[in-house]
Design a protein around this motif. Sequence first.
Motif, short mmCIF file in Angstrom:
data_model
loop_
_atom_site.label_atom_id
_atom_site.label_comp_id
_atom_site.label_asym_id
_atom_site.label_seq_id
_atom_site.Cartn_x
_atom_site.Cartn_y
_atom_site.Cartn_z
N VAL A 78 55.18 51.34 64.65
CA VAL A 78 56.55 51.62 64.17
C VAL A 78 57.34 51.94 65.35
N HIS A 79 58.46 51.37 65.43
CA HIS A 79 59.46 51.33 66.60
C HIS A 79 60.67 52.08 66.17
N THR A 120 62.00 59.31 60.98
CA THR A 120 61.34 60.43 60.44
C THR A 120 60.57 61.09 61.97
N PRO A 121 60.54 62.51 61.80
CA PRO A 121 59.67 62.95 63.01
C PRO A 121 58.24 62.42 62.97
N LYS A 122 57.78 62.13 61.83
CA LYS A 122 56.28 61.22 61.71
C LYS A 122 56.58 60.10 62.19
N ASP A 123 57.70 59.27 61.99
CA ASP A 123 57.70 57.89 62.60
C ASP A 123 57.90 57.97 64.10
N ALA A 126 54.34 58.43 65.39
CA ALA A 126 53.71 57.15 65.29
C ALA A 126 54.15 55.96 66.26
N ALA A 127 55.40 56.00 66.67
CA ALA A 127 55.98 55.02 67.82
C ALA A 127 55.45 55.55 68.97
N LYS A 131 51.26 51.35 70.50
CA LYS A 131 52.06 50.22 71.04
C LYS A 131 51.50 48.86 70.39
N ALA A 132 52.26 48.02 70.55
CA ALA A 132 51.80 46.71 70.11
C ALA A 132 51.09 45.66 71.13
#
Length: 257
Positions: A78-79, A120-123, A126-127, A131-132
């Motif tokens: 997620v970015h 969202t705070p969850k996003d 996750a970001a 990392k990719a």
Amino acid sequence: MTDRKFIETRVCIDDDFGPFDCKLNPENRWNGWLSPYFTLDTTRELSAQTLRMADEYGYDCVSTIHVIDGFEDSRDTVHIIEGGLNRDSDDGEPNTIAVRIRWRNVGRDAVAAVSFSSATPKDRKAARRRKATGHGARRTVVVHVRWQWLHEGGDIPANVVPLSRDGLYGIGGWEWTWHFAGWWCACGADWDWHETTCTNCDLTRDTQPGKKPCDCGCDPEQGVTGEYDLESEASRAHLARTGRYLRWSESDAQPTL
């Protein structure tokens, strides 16, 4: 995208954006504007310019391009992309969108491998957490965000810019006011970038003489076609010495009728 009508040239938007090297079909136009395709390196330069313009003029009036790198064996990530402050919010909250990328699917269909939503705070968590990373072939996702439509309702105003069969990214076609970048010849003629020879005086784009100081009192500002003496030996000698032809008003010669 492969087309025998495609040419290599440069494009810009007014004097503020570009110029960028590209390929395009000069017949593919929207209200006269061009539809260029860019290499990944040029897309990165273009992205950086959109972000600088957004910082200067505000995200609510500038679309931005974002380049996200990963690997074919990267786990889903997620970015968070931020776009300035939300001027419609009493709290001045930042404009943010979340970009979810399924890297294992990017090579097959980058558009289908990416989804967008409000962050969202969850996003955000996750970001930060994932990392990719990876060891497979490199993959790149190019995202186009239209911040001015973010709070108009409906879908998130963002899309993935697909990679063409020629390995190029078409950005802003049938949407942005792209036009040919140009170059000025010493004789005063102006040409589109891909027109490499001046038919007015036969100088080329890449062999334009360098401008040098002159103490004869000539006007150093760029003139226009018809303003210069291209004929007399004195004017040609002046060109060789200073990189500028003499204007007819500066020359003892008379124009040939």
